[in-house]
Design a protein around this motif. Structure first.
Motif, PDB file in Angstrom:
ATOM      1  N   LEU A   1       6.401   8.038 -11.913  1.00 35.98           N
ATOM      2  CA  LEU A   1       7.492   7.118 -11.604  1.00 35.98           C
ATOM      3  C   LEU A   1       6.999   5.722 -11.245  1.00 35.98           C
ATOM      4  N   ILE A   2       5.853   5.627 -10.602  1.00 34.26           N
ATOM      5  CA  ILE A   2       5.410   4.335 -10.082  1.00 34.26           C
ATOM      6  C   ILE A   2       4.512   3.561 -11.060  1.00 34.26           C
ATOM      7  N   CYS A   3       4.141   4.182 -12.175  1.00 35.07           N
ATOM      8  CA  CYS A   3       3.244   3.536 -13.151  1.00 35.07           C
ATOM      9  C   CYS A   3       3.729   2.163 -13.587  1.00 35.07           C
ATOM     10  N   GLU A   4       4.975   2.079 -13.995  1.00 36.42           N
ATOM     11  CA  GLU A   4       5.525   0.807 -14.489  1.00 36.42           C
ATOM     12  C   GLU A   4       5.490  -0.262 -13.404  1.00 36.42           C
ATOM     13  N   PHE A   5       5.810   0.129 -12.164  1.00 34.18           N
ATOM     14  CA  PHE A   5       5.765  -0.801 -11.042  1.00 34.18           C
ATOM     15  C   PHE A   5       4.349  -1.332 -10.840  1.00 34.18           C
ATOM     16  N   LEU A   6       3.362  -0.456 -10.909  1.00 36.64           N
ATOM     17  CA  LEU A   6       1.959  -0.880 -10.761  1.00 36.64           C
ATOM     18  C   LEU A   6       1.547  -1.831 -11.868  1.00 36.64           C
ATOM     19  N   ASP A   7       1.936  -1.514 -13.098  1.00 40.47           N
ATOM     20  CA  ASP A   7       1.599  -2.384 -14.232  1.00 40.47           C
ATOM     21  C   ASP A   7       2.259  -3.756 -14.115  1.00 40.47           C
ATOM     22  N   LYS A   8       3.438  -3.784 -13.563  1.00 36.32           N
ATOM     23  CA  LYS A   8       4.195  -5.027 -13.417  1.00 36.32           C
ATOM     24  C   LYS A   8       3.603  -5.940 -12.342  1.00 36.32           C
ATOM     25  N   HIS A   9       2.876  -5.357 -11.380  1.00 37.68           N
ATOM     26  CA  HIS A   9       2.382  -6.131 -10.233  1.00 37.68           C
ATOM     27  C   HIS A   9       0.872  -5.952 -10.032  1.00 37.68           C
ATOM     28  N   PRO A  10       0.072  -6.316 -11.028  1.00 41.77           N
ATOM     29  CA  PRO A  10      -1.387  -6.146 -10.860  1.00 41.77           C
ATOM     30  C   PRO A  10      -1.915  -6.993  -9.701  1.00 41.77           C
ATOM     31  N   GLY A  11      -2.799  -6.378  -8.938  1.00 39.34           N
ATOM     32  CA  GLY A  11      -3.414  -7.073  -7.814  1.00 39.34           C
ATOM     33  C   GLY A  11      -2.547  -7.156  -6.573  1.00 39.34           C
ATOM     34  N   LYS A  12      -1.339  -6.598  -6.623  1.00 37.04           N
ATOM     35  CA  LYS A  12      -0.431  -6.682  -5.481  1.00 37.04           C
ATOM     36  C   LYS A  12      -0.076  -5.320  -4.902  1.00 37.04           C
ATOM     37  N   VAL A  13      -0.602  -4.264  -5.514  1.00 33.71           N
ATOM     38  CA  VAL A  13      -0.248  -2.905  -5.106  1.00 33.71           C
ATOM     39  C   VAL A  13      -1.497  -2.032  -5.116  1.00 33.71           C
TER      40      VAL A  13
ATOM     41  N   TYR B   1       0.857  -1.176   0.000  1.00 31.16           N
ATOM     42  CA  TYR B   1       0.000   0.000   0.000  1.00 31.16           C
ATOM     43  C   TYR B   1       0.898   1.232   0.000  1.00 31.16           C
ATOM     44  N   PHE B   2       0.701   2.108  -0.956  1.00 30.01           N
ATOM     45  CA  PHE B   2       1.470   3.344  -1.026  1.00 30.01           C
ATOM     46  C   PHE B   2       0.546   4.522  -0.745  1.00 30.01           C
ATOM     47  N   ILE B   3       1.012   5.422   0.110  1.00 31.92           N
ATOM     48  CA  ILE B   3       0.297   6.664   0.401  1.00 31.92           C
ATOM     49  C   ILE B   3       1.308   7.778   0.177  1.00 31.92           C
ATOM     50  N   SER B   4       1.077   8.584  -0.838  1.00 29.42           N
ATOM     51  CA  SER B   4       2.012   9.644  -1.137  1.00 29.42           C
ATOM     52  C   SER B   4       1.267  10.959  -1.319  1.00 29.42           C
TER      53      SER B   4
ATOM     54  N   TYR C   1       2.530  -4.433   3.525  1.00 28.02           N
ATOM     55  CA  TYR C   1       3.255  -3.307   4.086  1.00 28.02           C
ATOM     56  C   TYR C   1       2.711  -2.016   3.516  1.00 28.02           C
ATOM     57  N   VAL C   2       2.734  -0.977   4.330  1.00 27.56           N
ATOM     58  CA  VAL C   2       2.351   0.358   3.885  1.00 27.56           C
ATOM     59  C   VAL C   2       3.627   1.186   3.780  1.00 27.56           C
ATOM     60  N   ILE C   3       3.762   1.893   2.673  1.00 27.81           N
ATOM     61  CA  ILE C   3       4.867   2.815   2.488  1.00 27.81           C
ATOM     62  C   ILE C   3       4.258   4.191   2.285  1.00 27.81           C
ATOM     63  N   GLU C   4       4.631   5.126   3.152  1.00 33.70           N
ATOM     64  CA  GLU C   4       4.057   6.458   3.060  1.00 33.70           C
ATOM     65  C   GLU C   4       5.150   7.510   2.990  1.00 33.70           C
ATOM     66  N   GLY C   5       4.880   8.546   2.224  1.00 31.28           N
ATOM     67  CA  GLY C   5       5.810   9.650   2.142  1.00 31.28           C
ATOM     68  C   GLY C   5       5.638  10.447   0.868  1.00 31.28           C
ATOM     69  N   GLU C   6       6.282  11.579   0.838  1.00 31.39           N
ATOM     70  CA  GLU C   6       6.194  12.489  -0.307  1.00 31.39           C
ATOM     71  C   GLU C   6       6.927  11.970  -1.536  1.00 31.39           C
ATOM     72  N   ALA C   7       7.897  11.103  -1.344  1.00 27.69           N
ATOM     73  CA  ALA C   7       8.867  10.775  -2.386  1.00 27.69           C
ATOM     74  C   ALA C   7       8.395   9.717  -3.385  1.00 27.69           C
ATOM     75  N   ILE C   8       7.154   9.845  -3.823  1.00 25.09           N
ATOM     76  CA  ILE C   8       6.630   8.985  -4.891  1.00 25.09           C
ATOM     77  C   ILE C   8       5.851   9.890  -5.833  1.00 25.09           C
ATOM     78  N   LEU C   9       6.073   9.736  -7.103  1.00 25.52           N
ATOM     79  CA  LEU C   9       5.334  10.498  -8.109  1.00 25.52           C
ATOM     80  C   LEU C   9       4.525   9.531  -8.971  1.00 25.52           C
ATOM     81  N   PRO C  10       3.321   9.936  -9.388  1.00 31.85           N
ATOM     82  CA  PRO C  10       2.509   9.048 -10.224  1.00 31.85           C
ATOM     83  C   PRO C  10       3.263   8.531 -11.450  1.00 31.85           C
TER      84      PRO C  10
END
Length: 191
Positions: free
Chosen positions: A89-101, A3-6, A78-87
């Motif tokens: 930048l994380i797109c490819e990671f989300l596409d690579k891991h459907p249903g896990k993020v 879970y990401f909260i940015s 796990y939850v990862i929270e913070g300012e240091a994530i941009l939409p």
């Protein structure tokens, strides 16, 4: 599930992470801790807490991506929270891991600056809060920077189809909505 909260500083990211920890027993990590590790532990890397959030995100992403890949591989929640994530930048990671993020962003694009400064003063965590020792004009400038950052994040979310919650109007209701979005989102809508 990761879970990401940015989003913007002072938008409620840590409050959402703490709520998820209390109510669902999912631990969290603040990206502020990582940034301070770079700031104080390996300053030669050039990643430090005085950079703007988008600069931190760009410099931190390859490192954070590698950590998150290991977390996905390990199958931990796990939850990862913070300012240091941009939409963007994380797109490819989300596409690579459907249903896990799951991810959402918080910000405040249209906030009364003086009211936000007052709220920050009222709800500060005392000595543990880095803004506590700063004068009002510094806090005001920080809020103005975060309004601009919120606008950038909101635009990035619109372009990438990610969820953005604006906490300017009803702070607690927005945090409730963000928490529900992350925890109770139907599986088929996760990407």
């Amino acid at each position: 599930m990761l879970y990401f909260i940015s989003g913007a500083s002072r938008s409620g990211k840590t409050l959402v992470a703490e709520r998820i920890f209390r109510e669902h027993h999912i631990p969290y990590m603040s990206l502020d801790w990582l940034v301070m590790g770079f700031t104080n532990g390996i300053p030669e890397y050039g990643l430090h807490d005085k950079l703007f959030p988008d600069e931190i995100a760009e410099r931190l992403w390859s490192f954070l991506n590698a950590i998150c890949e290991s977390m996905i591989w390990s199958g931990i929640d796990y939850v990862i929270e913070g300012e240091a994530i941009l939409p963007e930048l994380i797109c490819e990671f989300l596409d690579k891991h459907p249903g896990k993020v799951r991810i959402c962003f918080l910000g405040y694009t249209d906030v009364d600056i003086e009211q936000k400064v007052t709220e920050i003063r009222k709800h500060s965590a005392g000595e543990l809060d880095w803004l506590t020792k700063e004068p009002d004009n510094y806090v005001r400038q920080h809020v103005e920077n975060m309004v601009n950052h919120s606008r950038m994040i909101k635009e990035g979310c619109a372009k990438t189809g990610m969820q953005y919650f604006d906490t300017a109007e009803d702070f607690m209701a927005s945090l409730d909505a963000a928490t529900a979005y992350l925890i109770h989102q139907p599986e088929d809508k996760t990407s």
